[in-house]
Design a protein around this motif. Structure first.
Motif, PDB file in Angstrom:
ATOM      1  N   ASN A 189       0.834  -1.201   0.000  1.00 65.19           N
ATOM      2  CA  ASN A 189       0.000   0.000   0.000  1.00 65.19           C
ATOM      3  C   ASN A 189       0.867   1.248   0.000  1.00 65.19           C
ATOM      4  O   ASN A 189       1.867   1.336   0.721  1.00 65.19           O
ATOM      5  CB  ASN A 189      -0.907   0.014   1.232  1.00 65.19           C
ATOM      6  CG  ASN A 189      -1.959  -1.069   1.190  1.00 65.19           C
ATOM      7  OD1 ASN A 189      -1.891  -2.034   1.952  1.00 65.19           O
ATOM      8  ND2 ASN A 189      -2.928  -0.936   0.309  1.00 65.19           N
ATOM      9  N   CYS A 190       0.492   2.207  -0.837  1.00 65.21           N
ATOM     10  CA  CYS A 190       1.155   3.507  -0.979  1.00 65.21           C
ATOM     11  C   CYS A 190       2.528   3.429  -1.645  1.00 65.21           C
ATOM     12  O   CYS A 190       3.187   4.455  -1.822  1.00 65.21           O
ATOM     13  CB  CYS A 190       1.298   4.235   0.359  1.00 65.21           C
ATOM     14  SG  CYS A 190      -0.285   4.539   1.181  1.00 65.21           S
ATOM     15  N   SER A 191       2.969   2.238  -2.024  1.00 59.98           N
ATOM     16  CA  SER A 191       4.278   2.116  -2.673  1.00 59.98           C
ATOM     17  C   SER A 191       4.242   2.713  -4.068  1.00 59.98           C
ATOM     18  O   SER A 191       3.179   2.881  -4.680  1.00 59.98           O
ATOM     19  CB  SER A 191       4.702   0.647  -2.745  1.00 59.98           C
ATOM     20  OG  SER A 191       3.833  -0.082  -3.601  1.00 59.98           O
ATOM     21  N   VAL A 192       5.437   3.039  -4.578  1.00 65.45           N
ATOM     22  CA  VAL A 192       5.577   3.643  -5.904  1.00 65.45           C
ATOM     23  C   VAL A 192       6.378   2.685  -6.793  1.00 65.45           C
ATOM     24  O   VAL A 192       7.449   2.208  -6.400  1.00 65.45           O
ATOM     25  CB  VAL A 192       6.289   5.006  -5.838  1.00 65.45           C
ATOM     26  CG1 VAL A 192       6.398   5.628  -7.227  1.00 65.45           C
ATOM     27  CG2 VAL A 192       5.548   5.946  -4.888  1.00 65.45           C
ATOM     28  N   THR A 193       5.842   2.412  -7.967  1.00 64.68           N
ATOM     29  CA  THR A 193       6.510   1.578  -8.965  1.00 64.68           C
ATOM     30  C   THR A 193       6.657   2.395 -10.240  1.00 64.68           C
ATOM     31  O   THR A 193       5.682   2.960 -10.728  1.00 64.68           O
ATOM     32  CB  THR A 193       5.698   0.303  -9.247  1.00 64.68           C
ATOM     33  OG1 THR A 193       5.722  -0.529  -8.083  1.00 64.68           O
ATOM     34  CG2 THR A 193       6.251  -0.472 -10.435  1.00 64.68           C
ATOM     35  N   ARG A 194       7.871   2.474 -10.766  1.00 59.73           N
ATOM     36  CA  ARG A 194       8.091   3.236 -11.998  1.00 59.73           C
ATOM     37  C   ARG A 194       8.469   2.300 -13.139  1.00 59.73           C
ATOM     38  O   ARG A 194       9.395   1.483 -13.020  1.00 59.73           O
ATOM     39  CB  ARG A 194       9.191   4.275 -11.804  1.00 59.73           C
ATOM     40  CG  ARG A 194       9.424   5.088 -13.078  1.00 59.73           C
ATOM     41  CD  ARG A 194      10.413   6.192 -12.877  1.00 59.73           C
ATOM     42  NE  ARG A 194      11.052   6.543 -14.145  1.00 59.73           N
ATOM     43  CZ  ARG A 194      12.118   7.314 -14.259  1.00 59.73           C
ATOM     44  NH1 ARG A 194      12.671   7.838 -13.180  1.00 59.73           N
ATOM     45  NH2 ARG A 194      12.641   7.567 -15.439  1.00 59.73           N
ATOM     46  N   LEU A 195       7.754   2.449 -14.245  1.00 62.68           N
ATOM     47  CA  LEU A 195       7.987   1.664 -15.452  1.00 62.68           C
ATOM     48  C   LEU A 195       8.078   2.640 -16.625  1.00 62.68           C
ATOM     49  O   LEU A 195       7.165   3.435 -16.838  1.00 62.68           O
ATOM     50  CB  LEU A 195       6.839   0.673 -15.679  1.00 62.68           C
ATOM     51  CG  LEU A 195       6.454  -0.219 -14.495  1.00 62.68           C
ATOM     52  CD1 LEU A 195       5.183  -1.008 -14.816  1.00 62.68           C
ATOM     53  CD2 LEU A 195       7.595  -1.162 -14.137  1.00 62.68           C
ATOM     54  N   ASP A 196       9.161   2.581 -17.385  1.00 61.29           N
ATOM     55  CA  ASP A 196       9.370   3.505 -18.498  1.00 61.29           C
ATOM     56  C   ASP A 196       9.123   2.808 -19.826  1.00 61.29           C
ATOM     57  O   ASP A 196       9.757   1.784 -20.127  1.00 61.29           O
ATOM     58  CB  ASP A 196      10.811   4.041 -18.489  1.00 61.29           C
ATOM     59  CG  ASP A 196      11.110   4.903 -17.271  1.00 61.29           C
ATOM     60  OD1 ASP A 196      10.171   5.201 -16.504  1.00 61.29           O
ATOM     61  OD2 ASP A 196      12.282   5.275 -17.087  1.00 61.29           O
ATOM     62  N   HIS A 197       8.229   3.373 -20.626  1.00 59.16           N
ATOM     63  CA  HIS A 197       7.974   2.851 -21.971  1.00 59.16           C
ATOM     64  C   HIS A 197       8.848   3.613 -22.959  1.00 59.16           C
ATOM     65  O   HIS A 197       8.845   4.845 -22.997  1.00 59.16           O
ATOM     66  CB  HIS A 197       6.508   3.025 -22.347  1.00 59.16           C
ATOM     67  CG  HIS A 197       6.180   2.499 -23.709  1.00 59.16           C
ATOM     68  ND1 HIS A 197       5.967   3.332 -24.796  1.00 59.16           N
ATOM     69  CD2 HIS A 197       6.062   1.231 -24.171  1.00 59.16           C
ATOM     70  CE1 HIS A 197       5.710   2.591 -25.862  1.00 59.16           C
ATOM     71  NE2 HIS A 197       5.766   1.329 -25.515  1.00 59.16           N
ATOM     72  N   LEU A 198       9.629   2.894 -23.759  1.00 57.78           N
ATOM     73  CA  LEU A 198      10.568   3.484 -24.710  1.00 57.78           C
ATOM     74  C   LEU A 198      10.124   3.136 -26.124  1.00 57.78           C
ATOM     75  O   LEU A 198       9.925   1.961 -26.446  1.00 57.78           O
ATOM     76  CB  LEU A 198      11.981   2.949 -24.450  1.00 57.78           C
ATOM     77  CG  LEU A 198      12.465   3.017 -22.996  1.00 57.78           C
ATOM     78  CD1 LEU A 198      13.817   2.331 -22.854  1.00 57.78           C
ATOM     79  CD2 LEU A 198      12.533   4.455 -22.511  1.00 57.78           C
ATOM     80  N   ALA A 199       9.969   4.153 -26.957  1.00 58.64           N
ATOM     81  CA  ALA A 199       9.471   3.927 -28.316  1.00 58.64           C
ATOM     82  C   ALA A 199      10.313   4.690 -29.326  1.00 58.64           C
ATOM     83  O   ALA A 199      10.702   5.841 -29.084  1.00 58.64           O
ATOM     84  CB  ALA A 199       8.009   4.363 -28.425  1.00 58.64           C
ATOM     85  N   SER A 200      10.595   4.030 -30.466  1.00 56.16           N
ATOM     86  CA  SER A 200      11.309   4.701 -31.564  1.00 56.16           C
ATOM     87  C   SER A 200      11.125   3.918 -32.852  1.00 56.16           C
ATOM     88  O   SER A 200      11.261   2.693 -32.868  1.00 56.16           O
ATOM     89  CB  SER A 200      12.805   4.821 -31.260  1.00 56.16           C
ATOM     90  OG  SER A 200      13.406   3.540 -31.208  1.00 56.16           O
ATOM     91  N   HIS A 201      10.768   4.623 -33.919  1.00 61.62           N
ATOM     92  CA  HIS A 201      10.756   4.059 -35.274  1.00 61.62           C
ATOM     93  C   HIS A 201      10.062   2.691 -35.355  1.00 61.62           C
ATOM     94  O   HIS A 201      10.605   1.733 -35.902  1.00 61.62           O
ATOM     95  CB  HIS A 201      12.186   3.935 -35.811  1.00 61.62           C
ATOM     96  CG  HIS A 201      12.976   5.202 -35.730  1.00 61.62           C
ATOM     97  ND1 HIS A 201      12.604   6.357 -36.384  1.00 61.62           N
ATOM     98  CD2 HIS A 201      14.114   5.497 -35.039  1.00 61.62           C
ATOM     99  CE1 HIS A 201      13.489   7.315 -36.112  1.00 61.62           C
ATOM    100  NE2 HIS A 201      14.401   6.819 -35.291  1.00 61.62           N
ATOM    101  N   GLY A 202       8.866   2.604 -34.794  1.00 61.13           N
ATOM    102  CA  GLY A 202       8.109   1.369 -34.887  1.00 61.13           C
ATOM    103  C   GLY A 202       8.510   0.293 -33.899  1.00 61.13           C
ATOM    104  O   GLY A 202       7.978  -0.817 -33.939  1.00 61.13           O
ATOM    105  N   HIS A 203       9.467   0.601 -33.017  1.00 64.14           N
ATOM    106  CA  HIS A 203       9.905  -0.364 -32.006  1.00 64.14           C
ATOM    107  C   HIS A 203       9.566   0.174 -30.615  1.00 64.14           C
ATOM    108  O   HIS A 203       9.501   1.389 -30.403  1.00 64.14           O
ATOM    109  CB  HIS A 203      11.413  -0.616 -32.107  1.00 64.14           C
ATOM    110  CG  HIS A 203      11.842  -1.165 -33.434  1.00 64.14           C
ATOM    111  ND1 HIS A 203      11.671  -2.487 -33.786  1.00 64.14           N
ATOM    112  CD2 HIS A 203      12.421  -0.566 -34.500  1.00 64.14           C
ATOM    113  CE1 HIS A 203      12.122  -2.678 -35.005  1.00 64.14           C
ATOM    114  NE2 HIS A 203      12.596  -1.525 -35.464  1.00 64.14           N
ATOM    115  N   SER A 204       9.350  -0.724 -29.682  1.00 63.16           N
ATOM    116  CA  SER A 204       9.090  -0.292 -28.306  1.00 63.16           C
ATOM    117  C   SER A 204       9.625  -1.327 -27.331  1.00 63.16           C
ATOM    118  O   SER A 204       9.749  -2.511 -27.660  1.00 63.16           O
ATOM    119  CB  SER A 204       7.599  -0.070 -28.071  1.00 63.16           C
ATOM    120  OG  SER A 204       6.884  -1.276 -28.139  1.00 63.16           O
TER     121      SER A 204
END
Length: 240
Positions: A189-204
């Motif tokens: 509870n109340c924790s923080v999770t960070r996830l980064d989505h990276l996208a370029s030229h049709g790739h992710s």
């Protein structure tokens, strides 16, 4: 550090959309029972926790929450602790907790004790609760909403106040579409999770910088380390 108000575009042309997932505050009114999608309130009385969470969240972010009130109450508590309140926070029904059907209202401890040793969730991912959803149902709706928001808010910070199951589903997507792996993670509870989505030229792809961070613990440790020393207590034998 990039300006979170502008799309984060690396020199390589990669657009990074940073997700900051916050699990709602503890539910106290469940009487020890499974609640799933029941719309229960949560305990937001510990201002120290919400102030610490606010310290690590980005300003000028896009805010979203599930449609269940415990996520709205948690966001309100973060703002009340000093974080600037955004102009709007859309409620995304796809980010609600798994609907656990007839299991909702059952004693949680007894239910979990009845599961096979090593189980990480209420059931295998493709087994629906009677009258409810499977974890895969949850995963698919969460994935769809994440993909939509990644398109609409590419390059921005997104703060999403949601639920344990929802955040696990997001981790499963970030692991490369492996929902069976995400259930092993704890999301407090109340924790923080960070996830980064990276996208370029049709790739992710995804990067997982932080999972289940509890910033109030770090704050408490820092405060303890910097407490001024009290007066020395001299044993009586030294005073004689």
């Amino acid at each position: 550090m990039s300006n979170p108000a502008k799309p984060a575009v690396a020199s390589s042309g990669v657009v990074a959309t940073r997700w900051w997932w916050v699990r709602h505050a503890p539910v106290r009114e469940d009487n020890g029972c499974i609640y799933g999608q029941k719309d229960l309130g949560c305990d937001t009385g510990d201002g120290v926790v919400f102030a610490a969470v606010g310290k690590i969240l980005p300003r000028n972010a896009v805010w979203v929450a599930s449609n269940l009130k415990r996520t709205h109450q948690t966001a309100d508590a973060i703002w009340a602790a000093g974080f600037p309140k955004p102009a709007r926070m859309p409620h995304v029904a796809a980010f609600a907790e798994q609907h656990l059907g007839e299991w909702q209202g059952m004693n949680r401890a007894a239910f979990l004790a009845s599961l096979p040793l090593g189980s990480h969730w209420f059931a295998p991912i493709d087994v629906p609760a009677p009258g409810g959803e499977s974890f895969m149902d949850l995963y698919n709706r969460v994935r769809g909403a994440i993909e939509r928001i990644n398109t609409e808010h590419a390059g921005k910070d997104v703060i999403a106040v949601a639920h344990g199951g929802t955040i696990k589903a997001a981790i499963g997507l970030a692991l490369g579409n492996l929902p069976e792996k995400c259930l092993a993670f704890d999301i407090d509870n109340c924790s923080v999770t960070r996830l980064d989505h990276l996208a370029s030229h049709g790739h992710s792809s995804w990067r997982l910088p932080m999972i289940n961070q509890q910033p109030w613990i770090a704050d408490a440790s820092h405060a303890a380390m910097h407490q001024p020393a009290g007066p020395e207590v001299v044993p009586a034998t030294k005073l004689a």
